[in-house]
Design a protein around this motif. Structure first.
Motif, mmCIF file in Angstrom:
data_model
loop_
_atom_site.group_PDB
_atom_site.id
_atom_site.type_symbol
_atom_site.label_atom_id
_atom_site.label_comp_id
_atom_site.label_asym_id
_atom_site.label_seq_id
_atom_site.Cartn_x
_atom_site.Cartn_y
_atom_site.Cartn_z
ATOM 1 N N SER A 89 50.186 39.382 45.102
ATOM 2 C CA SER A 89 49.738 38.025 44.850
ATOM 3 C C SER A 89 48.544 37.746 45.746
ATOM 4 O O SER A 89 48.706 37.432 46.930
ATOM 5 N N PRO A 90 47.314 37.900 45.196
ATOM 6 C CA PRO A 90 46.135 37.724 46.054
ATOM 7 C C PRO A 90 46.066 36.356 46.693
ATOM 8 O O PRO A 90 45.763 36.230 47.879
ATOM 9 N N PRO B 160 40.506 38.102 40.195
ATOM 10 C CA PRO B 160 40.903 36.698 40.345
ATOM 11 C C PRO B 160 39.868 35.878 41.110
ATOM 12 O O PRO B 160 39.561 34.760 40.731
ATOM 13 N N LYS B 161 39.286 36.456 42.190
ATOM 14 C CA LYS B 161 38.323 35.703 42.990
ATOM 15 C C LYS B 161 37.072 35.406 42.164
ATOM 16 O O LYS B 161 36.556 34.292 42.174
ATOM 17 N N ALA C 152 35.630 48.149 52.365
ATOM 18 C CA ALA C 152 36.528 48.036 51.219
ATOM 19 C C ALA C 152 37.671 49.036 51.329
ATOM 20 O O ALA C 152 37.577 50.044 52.034
ATOM 21 N N LYS C 153 38.771 48.712 50.641
ATOM 22 C CA LYS C 153 39.835 49.699 50.476
ATOM 23 C C LYS C 153 40.172 49.814 49.000
ATOM 24 O O LYS C 153 39.896 48.900 48.213
ATOM 25 N N TYR C 154 40.743 50.943 48.622
ATOM 26 C CA TYR C 154 41.072 51.158 47.215
ATOM 27 C C TYR C 154 42.448 51.806 47.078
ATOM 28 O O TYR C 154 42.927 52.478 47.994
ATOM 29 N N THR D 272 34.152 40.921 47.316
ATOM 30 C CA THR D 272 34.568 40.808 45.907
ATOM 31 C C THR D 272 35.990 40.285 45.737
ATOM 32 O O THR D 272 36.352 39.820 44.661
ATOM 33 N N GLY D 273 36.820 40.366 46.779
ATOM 34 C CA GLY D 273 38.246 40.118 46.594
ATOM 35 C C GLY D 273 38.870 41.293 45.842
ATOM 36 O O GLY D 273 38.278 42.370 45.744
ATOM 37 N N TRP D 274 40.063 41.056 45.280
ATOM 38 C CA TRP D 274 40.746 42.114 44.540
ATOM 39 C C TRP D 274 40.117 42.289 43.158
ATOM 40 O O TRP D 274 39.857 41.313 42.467
#
Lengths: 217, 217
Positions: A39-40, B40-41, B145-147, B168-170
């Motif tokens: 849940s971001p 979402p962002k 960033a992470k992935y 960027t957010g998720w």
């Protein structure tokens, strides 16, 4: 005669078309598996092992995760028929009992969901490379929410549940490692140190099972 | 003799253990498929059909989506070896050519990714009910960033790419309906109304292929 054959072919095609379109389905009543929750907006990441009994309306869930960088761990036994939920800690030998007023939600595609698309996760180009699934969506007006569900075509097993409401933002629930059946029936029996007397009026009341799982209550 | 057998067994176990742990892998060089993007962002939802040629370093992508409630549609042909990207509109018979300075990113697990877990999407309880996949994660320090990547165990096909940076957010990218091979080689040939002269210095320069796809440039 020619007309009769045409009509028959049309009817046959119509029946086939109806049969080919997926219908809302219900998952097997007994399952064990794992879930991740993302849940971001709530900055929540959780990982859960669960045992699910839709006939007895019982769920056992062991959850660990982080909520706003605060890590948590809960072991929950929810008996919806008895209207009771236990929060169990073997380490502390404690067992918090609450009255459970939430309805049991079986794992299924709601009857009023809309079929969106049938797709292959991965590929059908080689064996073991893909999984045929159906996508569904719908609204929950009372929560001002919408949902997107992905379930397997064969077996009606849950894959993802994407839920969005103004209050919660996007919540992505992903299921995996599902096994049909109950591995350990004792998952549903409260440990000895739990108070198993019927729930009385003094007990805390839980109305949102989801919030118990995420230790928000 | 006893010692020799013990040592042999240990060596055998060690070799088996190494062989059993998944290694970073590269997807097949030719693929067609579909992608959904969810951010979402950025309030972005996009759906894409793509044709992918890792040998020729070419991607064709037809994208439609909504970005902050504004809907968009782009048809992109990116030729990384030639350093050119076309934005094609058959309806308007227009073709916008830009210089492409972004590196070609093959679909693969980066060599420095960390193996997280092997799981079954769905279930192994019945045929056609599950898909064996590997989960990987890693950092991209230069992007802060992470992935998190999910690829099939068999065939090394992409399933999801969950990317998170402060900027960027998720961003969740989900792949499906993958087919190994190129269905139409003409996907990589610009239509007649495109200017196919070599890129000159007057042309707009694209450095982020992702932004072209999402019509942010």
């Amino acid at each position: 005669m020619h007309l009769l054959i045409s009509v028959s072919v049309c009817l046959l095609l119509a029946v086939t078309a109806v049969a080919q379109k997926p219908h809302p389905c219900k998952s097997p009543p007994f399952m064990v598996g794992r879930v991740t929750l993302l849940s971001p907006k709530g900055q929540l990441v959780a990982y859960e092992r669960f045992t699910y009994d839709a006939l007895g309306k019982r769920i056992r869930a062991r959850v660990q995760g982080t909520n706003h960088n605060h890590s948590f761990h809960v072991d929950i036994l929810a008996l919806f028929q008895e209207g009771v939920v236990y929060e169990i800690s073997y380490r502390n030998q404690t067992c918090k009992k609450s009255a459970l007023k939430a309805p049991f939600q079986p794992i299924q595609i709601p009857q009023n969901a809309t079929f969106q698309a049938q797709v292959i996760i991965g590929s059908s180009s080689g064996p073991g490379q893909g999984l045929l699934v159906n996508n569904w969506f719908g609204d929950i007006p009372e929560q001002k929410a919408k949902y997107f569900l992905t379930f397997t075509e064969f077996g009606c097993l849950p894959i993802t549940n994407l839920y969005n409401s103004e209050q919660t933002g996007w919540i992505l629930t992903s299921f995996f490692d599902l096994v049909i059946g109950i591995e350990d029936p004792e998952d549903f029996i409260p440990p000895d140190f739990c108070d198993t007397k019927p729930v009385d009026k003094g007990e805390e009341v839980v109305t949102d099972f989801f919030e118990v799982l995420l230790k928000k209550h």
